[in-house]
Scaffold this motif. Structure first.
Motif, PDB file in Angstrom:
ATOM      1  N   VAL A  66     160.734   1.777  99.437  1.00  9.67           N
ATOM      2  CA  VAL A  66     159.640   0.799  99.416  1.00  9.67           C
ATOM      3  C   VAL A  66     159.064   0.569 100.809  1.00  9.67           C
ATOM      4  N   GLY A  67     159.945   0.598 101.810  1.00 11.44           N
ATOM      5  CA  GLY A  67     159.467   0.396 103.175  1.00 11.44           C
ATOM      6  C   GLY A  67     159.241   1.705 103.899  1.00 11.44           C
ATOM      7  N   ASP A  68     160.131   2.634 103.670  1.00 13.77           N
ATOM      8  CA  ASP A  68     160.069   3.920 104.357  1.00 13.77           C
ATOM      9  C   ASP A  68     159.793   5.014 103.338  1.00 13.77           C
ATOM     10  N   GLY A 100     158.639 -12.903 100.156  1.00 10.35           N
ATOM     11  CA  GLY A 100     157.653 -11.854 100.384  1.00 10.35           C
ATOM     12  C   GLY A 100     158.293 -10.545 100.799  1.00 10.35           C
ATOM     13  N   TYR A 101     159.597 -10.388 100.531  1.00 13.14           N
ATOM     14  CA  TYR A 101     160.291  -9.135 100.817  1.00 13.14           C
ATOM     15  C   TYR A 101     160.326  -8.298  99.541  1.00 13.14           C
ATOM     16  N   ALA A 102     159.978  -7.040  99.665  1.00 13.73           N
ATOM     17  CA  ALA A 102     160.014  -6.129  98.525  1.00 13.73           C
ATOM     18  C   ALA A 102     161.150  -5.137  98.707  1.00 13.73           C
ATOM     19  N   LEU A 156     156.359  -7.804 103.141  1.00 12.24           N
ATOM     20  CA  LEU A 156     154.973  -7.759 102.679  1.00 12.24           C
ATOM     21  C   LEU A 156     154.074  -8.746 103.410  1.00 12.24           C
ATOM     22  N   ASN A 157     154.667  -9.734 104.067  1.00  9.05           N
ATOM     23  CA  ASN A 157     153.888 -10.691 104.848  1.00  9.05           C
ATOM     24  C   ASN A 157     153.168 -10.011 106.010  1.00  9.05           C
TER      25      ASN A 157
END
Length: 409
Positions: free
Chosen positions: A110-112, A103-105, A389-390
């Motif tokens: 993507v995160g920041d 569940g990691y993208a 994403l979790n």
């Protein structure tokens, strides 16, 4: 609101959220890429229309800022801030969106902070589906220049902060339910020393060494920082993890002084240098301390040690701190209690030495920061950056409940 219903509604939004995150991640929007920024702007406009909101687009040729407004049924207004620009880009066809079985993208920004930017749209969607629009207005500022900063970005943030009752900065969430409640201020100063040059052997008595004077100044300024009493290696992220310690900013000294750049035009052993320059940055959690240290630096520069030199200081406080006042503490405690009630876990209070738009909004309204989708801080702005994403569903559920209590604060 019914707890199970909130989780059900938000949970049903996970798949479309991931789909939209893939699309926006694959749009190159490194800071200053106006083509990518405008592409995201057009996409946001359609999304906002679909959610029944209105928007104001502010395109300055470097970034396309979008301010969305959603009317509610309550009495108080809340500002949500997130950004759409990134440090790394996808212009070379690399760093595109991928997702693993945990569940990691992964992908550029993507995160920041693209996961949290998309999250804002689904937060609004969830609250409408739940008939939980317990606010007078939710304003969402999609900032297009956060990573590089700009006068326009600051102007928009100040303008919007004065229109609302609370601000929530939805930048990258910190692991383990981390929320940031304090950030440091920053001051930057350039100190120049003019001395008297001459032959190092024949005329030291008729000269004034600018580099030597700068050395005295540097020593005095360095002593203004809060002392670091342990070996720096003991604060390394991996070392702390090996000791079972979660770093949430608790080791950051109260007042930090960075002697950043030193220079002189002299490059000869046998010449007394007649010029020297220092660039120094100061960061503090309290504005009173930032001002105190600035005054101390002025005194140091006004009282040189070496006869014959002239010292000049330029610069000042650029941005005040995000301080945790009584109302900000109440907002944080509300979020903290929601997480305890919904997930039976404790929120970890983070403090940070870095700045966000939260420093700006907190000048006007109570502010908390870092409540977006979780990102591992040490990998931000690198090829290893990923978002968990979790955490989309629980982080969004927590925001739904917190915002629904705005009128009660």
């Amino acid at each position: 609101m019914d707890s199970a219903k909130v989780k059900e509604v938000v949970g049903a939004l996970y798949d479309p959220f991931v789909k939209d995150l893939e699309w926006i991640t694959n749009v190159n929007s490194v800071t200053g890429d106006i083509e990518g920024s405008r592409k995201i702007c057009e996409w946001l406009k359609k999304k906002i229309d679909g959610l029944g909101g209105t928007y104001d687009v502010r395109d300055n040729g470097r970034g396309c800022h979008v301010i969305a407004r959603f009317k509610g049924k309550g009495k108080k207004k809340v500002l949500m801030v997130v950004h759409t620009d990134t440090v790394l880009g996808t212009q070379d066809g690399k760093r595109l969106f991928t997702m693993d079985d945990k569940g990691y993208a992964y992908g550029a920004g993507v995160g920041d902070c693209k996961a949290s930017a998309v999250q804002m749209l689904y937060l609004v969607d969830a609250m409408r589906k739940l008939d939980a629009e317990d606010y007078a207005e939710m304003v969402v500022f999609f900032d297009a220049e956060e990573e590089g900063g700009s006068p326009d970005e600051m102007k928009f943030a100040r303008e919007l902060a004065q229109q609302v009752d609370y601000a929530i900065i939805c930048d990258t969430g910190r692991p383990g339910w981390g929320v940031c409640t304090k950030r440091k201020s920053v001051g930057r100063y350039t100190i120049t020393v003019e001395g008297i040059s001459g032959h190092a052997g024949n005329a030291p008595h008729a000269t004034a060494n600018a580099v030597a004077e700068l050395g005295y100044i540097m020593t005095k300024i360095h002593k203004l920082a809060t002392p670091i009493t342990e070996d720096p290696k003991k604060y390394d992220t991996e070392y702390l993890k090996s000791q079972g310690i979660q770093d949430h900013g608790q080791f950051i000294p109260e007042n930090a002084v960075n002697l950043a750049v030193v220079s002189t035009t002299n490059d000869k052993f046998n010449v007394i240098p007649d010029n020297a320059m220092l660039m120094v940055e100061v960061r503090c959690y309290q504005l009173s301390e930032q001002k105190r240290i600035e005054e101390e630096i002025k005194k140091i520069c006004a009282n040189p040690t070496i006869l014959g030199v002239t010292v000049k200081m330029e610069g000042g406080i650029g941005q005040g701190p995000m301080e945790k006042d009584e109302k900000a503490a109440k907002l944080f405690e509300t979020y903290k209690q929601v997480v305890k009630d919904e997930y039976n876990t404790d929120v970890v209070e983070w403090v940070a030495g870095g700045l966000t738009i939260g420093n700006t909004t907190s000048e006007f309204v109570p502010t908390i920061d870092a409540v977006g989708v979780d990102v591992e801080p040490q990998y931000e702005h690198t090829l290893k950056e990923y978002t968990d994403l979790n955490t989309f569903v629980p982080r969004t559920v927590a925001l739904v409940h917190t915002i629904s209590k705005i009128d009660q604060m």
